[in-house]
Design an enzyme around this catalytic site. Structure first.
Site, PDB file in Angstrom:
ATOM      1  N   GLY A  33      -5.204  -2.452   8.928  1.00  0.00           N
ATOM      2  CA  GLY A  33      -5.521  -2.155   7.537  1.00  0.00           C
ATOM      3  C   GLY A  33      -4.637  -1.080   6.941  1.00  0.00           C
ATOM      4  O   GLY A  33      -3.926  -0.358   7.643  1.00  0.00           O
ATOM      5  N   THR A  34      -4.725  -0.955   5.610  1.00  0.00           N
ATOM      6  CA  THR A  34      -3.938   0.028   4.869  1.00  0.00           C
ATOM      7  C   THR A  34      -4.471   0.125   3.451  1.00  0.00           C
ATOM      8  O   THR A  34      -5.303  -0.677   3.031  1.00  0.00           O
ATOM      9  CB  THR A  34      -2.452  -0.379   4.845  1.00  0.00           C
ATOM     10  OG1 THR A  34      -1.685   0.694   4.347  1.00  0.00           O
ATOM     11  CG2 THR A  34      -2.237  -1.583   3.956  1.00  0.00           C
ATOM     12  N   THR A  35      -3.973   1.093   2.705  1.00  0.00           N
ATOM     13  CA  THR A  35      -4.212   1.174   1.268  1.00  0.00           C
ATOM     14  C   THR A  35      -2.914   1.612   0.605  1.00  0.00           C
ATOM     15  O   THR A  35      -2.344   2.646   0.978  1.00  0.00           O
ATOM     16  CB  THR A  35      -5.323   2.184   0.926  1.00  0.00           C
ATOM     17  OG1 THR A  35      -6.502   1.877   1.673  1.00  0.00           O
ATOM     18  CG2 THR A  35      -5.648   2.117  -0.567  1.00  0.00           C
ATOM     19  N   LYS A  66       4.634   4.255   4.747  1.00  0.00           N
ATOM     20  CA  LYS A  66       4.577   2.915   4.169  1.00  0.00           C
ATOM     21  C   LYS A  66       5.293   2.831   2.827  1.00  0.00           C
ATOM     22  O   LYS A  66       5.272   1.784   2.181  1.00  0.00           O
ATOM     23  CB  LYS A  66       3.116   2.485   4.017  1.00  0.00           C
ATOM     24  CG  LYS A  66       2.345   2.511   5.337  1.00  0.00           C
ATOM     25  CD  LYS A  66       0.868   2.263   5.144  1.00  0.00           C
ATOM     26  CE  LYS A  66       0.115   2.478   6.450  1.00  0.00           C
ATOM     27  NZ  LYS A  66      -1.340   2.320   6.300  1.00  0.00           N
ATOM     28  N   SER A 163      -6.301  -3.408   2.788  1.00  0.00           N
ATOM     29  CA  SER A 163      -7.736  -3.557   3.042  1.00  0.00           C
ATOM     30  C   SER A 163      -8.566  -2.525   2.292  1.00  0.00           C
ATOM     31  O   SER A 163      -9.692  -2.798   1.874  1.00  0.00           O
ATOM     32  CB  SER A 163      -8.005  -3.446   4.548  1.00  0.00           C
ATOM     33  OG  SER A 163      -7.564  -2.182   5.039  1.00  0.00           O
TER      34      SER A 163
END
Length: 238
Positions: A33-35, A66, A163
């Site tokens: 996951g990541t934002t 990122k 996510s």
């Protein structure tokens, strides 16, 4: 970073017999996951992302960057399979560099986004890559483009992905307004990412921010004690 890996055609493990004692990790979906987020303002853009990379419940990296530079005034935010997004970003950086040399001028942000779109669409069956492209060019100024999984491209005033984005759509829609300054966009992005990191178990670490204008790129990192603590009392009035 948000991704899923699964073995195609895999069957569930039997309930009885020796095979039942064998772990079915090959058949399980491995999620990460990541934002990520980008916001356009008058004269430039702001990008932001968390720094956690996960494989299922395992945190593989706590300080991932990122926010990837594609050219002097163009960055991308990567979500999906870390390997896939790194490979796509490297390929686009290579192509955009040649394009800039041939034209003898800086590339357009739209050109960079189109390269991402073409690659993500062409290999959509094989890639797990959701990309936000943001930057500044002399023709259009600050721009934000979103290329989600599948290869669609759309220009937006702001874009969120990964996510953790599921937890902040309401906040972002209610809080965003046109005409925000660079500092307001930086605070807006930091608040949104902090909210996502509070709720999404696959997002975390530090907050990385970048502001891109004609004058160049300003980057900053918000460590644990600098990450905003957003509560009902600190939210702006409706």
């Amino acid at each position: 970073m948000a991704a899923a890996l699964a073995v195609r055609g895999a069957v569930s493990a039997p309930a009885f017999g020796p095979e039942a004692l064998t772990p079915d990790w090959e058949n399980r979906e491995v999620s990460t996951g990541t934002t990520i987020m980008a916001v356009q303002f008058d004269g430039g853009v702001v990008l932001g992302a968390d720094s956690r990379t996960t494989t299922g419940s395992y945190i593989a990296n706590r300080v991932t960057d990122k926010l990837t530079p594609i050219h002097d005034h163009i960055f991308c935010c990567r979500s999906g399979s870390a390997a896939d997004t790194q490979a796509v970003a490297d390929a686009v950086t290579y192509q955009l560099g040649f394009h800039s040399i041939e034209l003898n001028e800086p590339p357009l942000v739209h050109t960079a986004a189109s390269l991402f779109k073409e690659m993500c669409y062409r290999y959509r069956e094989d890639l797990m890559a959701g990309i936000i492209i943001a930057g500044w060019d002399p023709q259009e100024g600050g721009q934000v483009y979103s290329v989600p999984m599948g290869g669609m491209m759309v220009r937006q005033s702001f874009a969120i992905g990964g996510s953790g984005s599921s937890y902040i759509y309401g906040y972002v829609d209610a809080t965003y307004r046109e005409g925000m300054t660079k500092d307001e966009c930086l605070q807006f992005t930091a608040n949104a990412l902090a909210l996502a990191m509070e709720r999404d178990g696959s997002s975390g670490g530090v907050i990385r921010l970048a502001a891109i204008q004609q004058s160049g790129v300003e980057r900053q990192v918000l460590l644990g004690d600098q990450i905003p603590k957003v509560t009902i009392s600190t939210l702006p009035p409706p």
